[in-house]
Design a protein around this motif. Structure first.
Motif, mmCIF file in Angstrom:
data_model
loop_
_atom_site.group_PDB
_atom_site.id
_atom_site.type_symbol
_atom_site.label_atom_id
_atom_site.label_comp_id
_atom_site.label_asym_id
_atom_site.label_seq_id
_atom_site.Cartn_x
_atom_site.Cartn_y
_atom_site.Cartn_z
ATOM 1 N N CYS A 244 0.830 -1.213 0.000
ATOM 2 C CA CYS A 244 0.000 0.000 0.000
ATOM 3 C C CYS A 244 0.860 1.257 0.000
ATOM 4 N N ILE A 245 1.913 1.239 0.794
ATOM 5 C CA ILE A 245 2.802 2.409 0.852
ATOM 6 C C ILE A 245 3.488 2.619 -0.492
ATOM 7 N N SER A 246 3.955 1.536 -1.111
ATOM 8 C CA SER A 246 4.642 1.681 -2.405
ATOM 9 C C SER A 246 3.689 2.218 -3.472
ATOM 10 N N ARG A 247 2.441 1.825 -3.414
ATOM 11 C CA ARG A 247 1.452 2.325 -4.373
ATOM 12 C C ARG A 247 1.217 3.819 -4.191
ATOM 13 N N HIS A 248 1.308 4.315 -2.955
ATOM 14 C CA HIS A 248 1.031 5.727 -2.704
ATOM 15 C C HIS A 248 2.262 6.622 -2.835
ATOM 16 N N LEU A 249 3.430 6.047 -3.037
ATOM 17 C CA LEU A 249 4.609 6.888 -3.269
ATOM 18 C C LEU A 249 4.532 7.576 -4.632
ATOM 19 N N ARG A 250 4.079 6.850 -5.636
ATOM 20 C CA ARG A 250 3.922 7.400 -6.996
ATOM 21 C C ARG A 250 2.582 6.941 -7.572
ATOM 22 N N ILE B 28 8.063 -3.584 -8.462
ATOM 23 C CA ILE B 28 7.982 -2.655 -7.308
ATOM 24 C C ILE B 28 7.239 -3.317 -6.157
ATOM 25 N N ALA C 105 8.510 -4.159 -2.410
ATOM 26 C CA ALA C 105 7.759 -3.724 -1.242
ATOM 27 C C ALA C 105 7.444 -4.895 -0.322
#
Length: 129
Positions: free
Chosen positions: A96-102, A118, A122
Motif C-alpha cells: 500500500c505504501i509503495s502504491r502511494h509513493l507514486r 515494485i 515492497a
C-alpha cells in the motif's frame, strides 16, 4: 481485581480493532495470499476483477483507507497482547505504501512488469520489517 481490569482493557482493544478493520473488506485477513495472487497475474484486488480501462481508484486493496485500517488494527491487536502474524500484514502495508509513493505511475502502468517488480520489492521490505 487488577487482572479483571487488564483483561477488560485487552478485550476493549480487541473489539475496537475489530470494529476498525471491519469497515474495510480489503483490510481483513493477512493480505499475503492476495499479494501472492497479484504476482501471478491475477488482477482481482478486492472482490471484483478490474476491467481493461479500470482506474486505480477502484483498486481498494492498495488504498490509503486500507493501509490506515490495517495499521491501526494491527497496532491495537499487538497492544492487547495477542499473537498475530506479522509478515502478512506488513507485506500488505508495504505494498500500500509503495502504491502511494507514486500514484500516477501506478495508474498508468497498473498491469506492467515494473509495477509487479515494485510490489515484489515492497513485499520483501514488509517481510524484512
Amino acid at each position: 481485581d487488577n487482572l479483571w481490569i487488564a483483561m477488560s482493557f485487552n478485550v476493549l482493544l480487541l473489539l475496537l480493532a475489530r470494529l476498525i478493520v471491519r469497515r474495510d473488506d480489503a483490510a481483513q485477513g493477512s493480505g499475503y495470499p492476495q499479494m501472492k495472487a497479484m504476482f501471478f497475474g491475477n488482477t482481482m484486488l478486492s472482490d471484483h476483477v478490474l476491467e481493461k480501462n479500470a482506474s486505480l481508484e477502484k483498486v481498494k486493496f492498495l488504498s490509503a483507507e486500507t493501509l490506515s485500517c490495517k495499521a491501526l488494527g494491527l497496532a491495537l491487536v499487538v497492544a492487547a497482547g495477542m499473537p498475530i502474524g506479522q509478515e502478512g500484514p506488513n507485506v500488505h502495508m508495504a505494498a500500500c505504501i509503495s502504491r502511494h509513493l507514486r500514484p500516477k505511475f501506478f495508474e498508468k502502468n497498473l498491469r506492467s512488469e515494473t509495477v509487479v517488480q515494485i510490489l515484489h520489492a515492497a513485499c520483501a521490505a514488509g517481510v524484512a520489517a
